[in-house]
Scaffold this active site. Structure first.
Site, short mmCIF file in Angstrom:
data_model
loop_
_atom_site.label_atom_id
_atom_site.label_comp_id
_atom_site.label_asym_id
_atom_site.label_seq_id
_atom_site.Cartn_x
_atom_site.Cartn_y
_atom_site.Cartn_z
N ALA A 93 0.92 -1.13 -0.09
CA ALA A 93 0.04 0.06 -0.02
C ALA A 93 1.01 1.13 -0.01
CB ALA A 93 -0.82 -0.03 1.04
N LYS A 104 -4.67 6.33 -2.36
CA LYS A 104 -6.08 5.83 -2.84
C LYS A 104 -6.65 4.71 -2.03
CE LYS A 104 -3.45 2.43 -5.99
NZ LYS A 104 -3.18 2.07 -7.29
N THR A 162 7.58 -4.38 -7.59
CA THR A 162 6.89 -5.14 -6.39
C THR A 162 7.76 -5.94 -5.52
OG1 THR A 162 6.38 -6.53 -8.30
CG2 THR A 162 4.63 -4.88 -7.74
N HIS A 182 -44.64 11.69 11.52
CA HIS A 182 -44.47 12.40 10.58
C HIS A 182 -43.97 13.80 10.89
CE1 HIS A 182 -49.10 11.52 10.21
NE2 HIS A 182 -48.79 12.46 11.45
N ASN A 210 -47.55 8.15 21.44
CA ASN A 210 -47.71 8.81 20.05
C ASN A 210 -46.99 10.21 19.91
OD1 ASN A 210 -49.57 8.25 17.35
ND2 ASN A 210 -49.60 10.28 18.18
N TYR A 261 -30.76 21.35 22.19
CA TYR A 261 -29.55 22.07 22.18
C TYR A 261 -29.71 23.63 22.42
CZ TYR A 261 -24.81 23.48 20.40
OH TYR A 261 -23.80 23.66 19.88
N SER A 313 -51.70 20.28 21.81
CA SER A 313 -51.10 20.83 20.28
C SER A 313 -50.67 22.10 20.49
CB SER A 313 -52.37 20.61 19.21
OG SER A 313 -52.61 19.03 19.04
#
Length: 453
Positions: A11, A24, A83, A348, A362, A372, A408
């Site tokens: 390598a 690489k 090599t 959702h 739920n 945060y 809500s």
């Protein structure tokens, strides 16, 4: 008695054609540096020690090659002389004495443990050199494996091959196994009497035969031996890896509607009877238990889905997301470092971060945990079977008791006891007819602006 084995992984290349600021072998395939795939393959073949020959980015390459339980030692190749010279950079490791030495390449990440196992078996059966080759209908540019009576007699580079030898379609991959007890003797005999003045590892075949020793070739799929030199080849290797892993998962009982659109990471674990819909991306660290469903266009990383959990469509699970059995995270939701309890629903348009959501709860549309404050992260805890109304903001640190209701549109800054109903919003006022006056005033302002311009 179990045979000892050393893998010398080359390598140290300059990676010039990659046109990159880093080696690489550090470029990822399926979320892991190429070199990491090679190290895992040699470890899977029973190799107990790795000699990593490094050059550019030596420290980073060595770090990327580390694998728990495997001894990896780096050797710096200061000069590039072929090599054969590269392998001898690991001389100190080779001379410690191993039954076999595998030579692999850091830019061939698709190599499998099974192929390396076969090379080791050939050495155990009496060969001194076992070269891994591949058949191809496009042999131009590759060294040819010349075999007579089942024995490998030479590796002929194309520029040196005769017309007849160029017809050979069995080609050299560069990977091989060598009898460890004779390895240094063979490697030290490699010369550099060639145009480039380099030491070619392929010469060990003819050297071994000249000493009365055996050399053989074993075959492997061409795709498995694909090397990487540039970004186009990197993309091709990524495609091959993904195709192979998808196939393995589907054979093991995972359903993919459009597998070519699903992208996995090196450590993705998916159980039987899981359904993966189109256009799903798995980052590292995802485990999915049997029977779960991942709907289309979802992105998961560092997440765990228990049996029967459902995600998406268009959901994002970030590191630390843990969905318990039959929990649901629906469309346009983001979950990070949060436990979603058994049967809980986050259906959702929701952000749940640094949180615990109890079983059966739920979470309404648009509800978020405000985790945060610009400096620190804080936790939100929601008890079992609670109901969080739509468009609510839970400002951490805060605890919602079991079976509580949050109205809500509330902004909740204080703890809510179990079974309580909490409101955190201004009371609604209705002023009959006031809308007419507002419209007339706005219209007059608009006309005045037109006249002044």
């Amino acid at each position: 008695m179990e045979r000892s084995s050393l893998a010398v992984i080359l390598a140290a290349g300059d990676s010039t054609r990659m046109k990159s600021s880093k080696s690489k072998v550090l470029h990822p395939v399926a979320g892991r540096p190429m070199i990491g795939h090679v190290v895992e393959a040699v470890a899977g073949a029973g190799v107990g020690a790795v000699a990593l020959v490094v050059g550019r980015d030596a420290d980073n390459v060595a770090a990327a090659a580390s694998l728990k339980g495997l001894q990896v030692e780096a050797f710096l190749q200061k000069e590039r002389k072929g090599t054969g010279h590269a392998v001898l950079a690991a001389r100190e490791a080779i001379k410690r004495g191993f039954d076999d030495v595998i030579v692999a390449y850091g830019d061939v990440p698709l190599i499998t443990s099974a192929t390396l196992d076969r090379a080791r078996e050939a050495i155990a059966a009496g060969a001194d050199v076992a070269v891994i080759g591949f058949h191809t209908d496009r042999p131009t540019g590759y060294g040819r494996l010349l075999v007579e009576n089942g024995e490998l007699v030479a590796i002929r580079e194309e520029k040196d091959a005769t017309d007849e030898e160029r017809k050979v379609t069995w080609c050299n991959s560069g990977l091989m196994a060598i009898n460890g007890r004779n390895a240094l003797d063979l490697l030290d005999r490699i010369g550099n009497s060639n145009v480039k003045g380099e030491y070619y590892l392929t010469d060990v075949v003819e050297i071994a035969r000249s000493l009365g020793r055996r050399a053989i070739a074993i075959d492997a799929p061409e795709k498995e031996l694909t090397g990487c030199n540039n970004r186009a080849e990197l993309a091709f290797i990524e495609r091959l890896w993904q195709e192979r892993r998808r196939h393995e998962l589907m054979v093991d009982g995972v359903s993919m509607i459009a597998p070519e659109t699903v992208f996995l990471s090196f450590d993705t674990k998916i159980g039987q009877d899981v359904l993966i819909e189109p256009n799903v991306v798995f980052g590292p660290g995802v485990t999915i238990e049997p029977g779960a469903i991942v709907h289309a266009f979802s992105h998961l990383e560092g997440a765990h889905l228990a049996e029967g959990a459902v995600v998406g469509p268009f959901a994002r699970l970030r590191p630390g997301a843990n969905l318990h059995a039959n929990a649901k995270v629906g469309n346009f939701c983001e979950v990070k470092k949060a436990e979603i309890g058994e049967g809980a629903k986050v259906n959702h348009l929701t952000y749940i971060g640094d949180a615990f959501v109890g079983a059966g709860s739920n979470i309404g549309a648009g509800a978020i945990t405000c985790n945060y404050d610009g400096y620190n992260k804080s936790e939100t805890r929601i008890g079992a079977n609670s109901f969080i109304g739509s468009n609510s903001s839970l400002v951490a640190p805060v605890t919602i008791g079991e079976r509580a209701y949050i109205a809500s549109g509330s902004v909740i800054t204080d703890d809510v006891p179990a079974d309580a109903l909490a409101f955190g919003r201004a009371r609604q006022e209705v002023k009959p007819g006031r809308a007419v006056a507002l419209r007339e005033r706005a219209k007059a302002q608009k006309e005045a602006k037109k006249k002044s311009s």
